[in-house]
Design an enzyme around this catalytic site. Structure first.
Site, PDB file in Angstrom:
ATOM      1  N   ASP A   1       4.120   1.982   2.653  1.00 39.68           N
ATOM      2  CA  ASP A   1       2.660   1.915   2.507  1.00 39.68           C
ATOM      3  C   ASP A   1       2.284   1.637   1.051  1.00 39.68           C
ATOM      4  O   ASP A   1       1.109   1.514   0.716  1.00 39.68           O
ATOM      5  CB  ASP A   1       1.979   3.184   3.056  1.00 39.68           C
TER       6      ASP A   1
ATOM      7  N   ASP B   1       6.525   2.615   7.242  1.00 37.86           N
ATOM      8  CA  ASP B   1       5.753   3.825   6.955  1.00 37.86           C
ATOM      9  C   ASP B   1       4.611   4.001   7.942  1.00 37.86           C
ATOM     10  O   ASP B   1       3.857   3.047   8.205  1.00 37.86           O
ATOM     11  CB  ASP B   1       5.130   3.719   5.547  1.00 37.86           C
TER      12      ASP B   1
ATOM     13  N   LYS C   1       8.866   5.988   9.079  1.00 34.55           N
ATOM     14  CA  LYS C   1       9.003   7.030   8.059  1.00 34.55           C
ATOM     15  C   LYS C   1       7.671   7.750   7.956  1.00 34.55           C
ATOM     16  O   LYS C   1       6.622   7.132   8.079  1.00 34.55           O
ATOM     17  CB  LYS C   1       9.371   6.415   6.701  1.00 34.55           C
TER      18      LYS C   1
ATOM     19  N   GLU D   1       5.691  11.238   5.746  1.00 35.70           N
ATOM     20  CA  GLU D   1       5.802  12.147   4.604  1.00 35.70           C
ATOM     21  C   GLU D   1       5.559  13.594   5.014  1.00 35.70           C
ATOM     22  O   GLU D   1       4.643  13.861   5.794  1.00 35.70           O
ATOM     23  CB  GLU D   1       4.767  11.751   3.535  1.00 35.70           C
TER      24      GLU D   1
ATOM     25  N   GLU E   1      11.730  11.760  -3.323  1.00 37.21           N
ATOM     26  CA  GLU E   1      11.019  11.023  -4.379  1.00 37.21           C
ATOM     27  C   GLU E   1      10.674  11.921  -5.549  1.00 37.21           C
ATOM     28  O   GLU E   1      10.055  12.975  -5.391  1.00 37.21           O
ATOM     29  CB  GLU E   1       9.737  10.392  -3.799  1.00 37.21           C
TER      30      GLU E   1
END
Ligand code: KIV
Length: 274
Positions: A54, A93, A123, A125, A192
Site C-alpha cells: 500500500d 496489501d 498481507k 498489519e 519493519e
C-alpha cells in the site's frame, strides 16, 4: 531469461518454497512492485517475492500516508503485476479500512483481491488486534503474511515513523504477536523498523520466515520499496535504506535531452520519420 539467483533451483516461488528457503538458510529477496513493466523486470531478475504494497499510495499516487489507497486501486495495481509475473510469489496489501472493522469484512476484501487480481497471498498489519480476521482469511485458503513493528497504517496512533519496540513492553508485545501470527498459520512476518536484536530473536523463535525492512540482517529475508532502492525518491533517506541506483538523476538527464532535442528540432531526424 533465467534470473541470476534461484530460478533453476526454485522455478516457481510458493509459500512452501519460502519455508524451505528458511530451513536451508537461503535469504528471501523481496521488493515492492505496482505496475506491469517494473514487475516484468523484477521477475526477470529473479526476485523471490513481489509485494504490491500500500506504499503505492505514497510512491504511485503521491499521498503523504498509506491510508487513502482503496481496495479497487490495490486490485488495479495487483492485476497489472500479475500479468507480468511468471516466477515470483505476489503478495498484496489489504489497504487501511478493509479489514480492521470485522473479520467478515476482512475475508470479503481478501477474496476480492484473490479473485479479481489472481494474486497469491495477502498481507495485513497488526498482531492480536487482527488475529480473528487472519483466522477467517486463512480458513478460506488464502495465505497471509503478517506485518509487525512499524505499521504505517497506524501512523496517526504512533504520531511518527521512528523505530518501534525499543522499550521492553512494546518488544514483549511484539514477541507475543509474532508467536500468535505463527500459531494462526501466517506463512511469514514482515518486521519493519525494529531493533536488529529483537528481529533476530523473533526469527529464531518462529519457524516461519521473517522479512525485515530496517530490522537488521538476522532475519530470513529483506524487503525495500522499489522507488526508494532505485533512487527515484530523493527525499526519503532513512538509515536502513540502501540506494542501488540514482534513477532520479538518470531520468532527469533523459528528459532534459529530449526537451533540448525537441526545442532544437533535432528530434525526429530524417531516419526517425516516414
Ligand atoms: O507497503 C509497503 O511497501 C510495505 C513494505 C514497506 C513492507 O508494507
Amino acid at each position: 531469461m533465467d534470473g541470476l539467483y534461484g530460478s533453476k533451483r526454485f522455478p516457481k516461488i510458493t509459500t512452501h518454497v519460502l519455508q524451505e528457503m528458511k530451513l536451508k538458510g537461503e535469504k528471501i529477496a523481496m521488493l515492492t512492485g505496482y505496475d506491469y513493466s517494473m514487475a516484468r523486470l523484477l521477475d526477470e531478475a529473479g526476485i523471490d517475492v513481489i509485494l504490491v504494497g500500500d506504499s503505492a499510495s505514497n510512491v504511485m499516487a503521491g499521498h503523504v500516508t498509506t491510508l487513502p489507497i482503496t481496495l479497487d486501486q490495490m486490485i488495479y495495481h495487483a492485476s497489472s503485476v500479475m500479468r507480468a509475473v511468471k516466477r515470483a510469489l505476489v503478495v498484496v496489501d489489504l489497504p487501511f479500512g478493509t479489514y480492521q472493522g470485522n473479520s467478515k469484512e476482512a475475508l470479503h476484501s481478501a477474496i476480492r483481491i484473490m479473485k479479481e487480481s489472481g494474486a497469491n497471498a495477502v498481507k495485513l498489519e497488526g498482531g492480536s488486534e487482527v488475529v480473528e480476521s487472519i483466522d477467517r482469511i486463512l480458513s478460506a485458503g488464502i495465505p497471509v503474511l503478517g506485518h509487525l513493528g512499524l505499521t504505517p497504517q497506524s501512523i496517526n496512533k504512533f504520531g511518527t515513523y521512528v523505530v518501534r519496540a525499543k522499550e521492553e513492553e512494546e518488544a514483549a508485545k511484539l514477541l507475543r504477536d509474532a508467536k500468535l501470527l505463527e500459531e494462526a498459520g501466517c506463512f511469514g512476518i514482515v518486521l519493519e523498523k525494529i531493533p536488529a536484536d529483537l528481529a533476530a530473536k523473533v526469527t529464531k523463535m518462529v519457524k516461519i520466515p521473517t522479512i525485515g525492512i530496517g530490522a537488521g540482517h538476522e532475519v530470513d529475508g529483506q524487503v525495500l520499496v522499489l522507488h526508494d532502492m532505485l533512487g527515484i525518491n530523493q527525499e526519503f533517506s532513512p538509515r536502513f535504506l540502501r540506494r542501488y541506483h540514482n534513477l532520479h538523476d538518470e531520468i532527469i538527464k533523459a528528459f532534459l535531452a529530449y526537451i533540448r532535442d525537441v526545442k532544437a528540432v533535432d528530434f525526429p531526424n530524417d531516419k526517425e520519420q516516414y
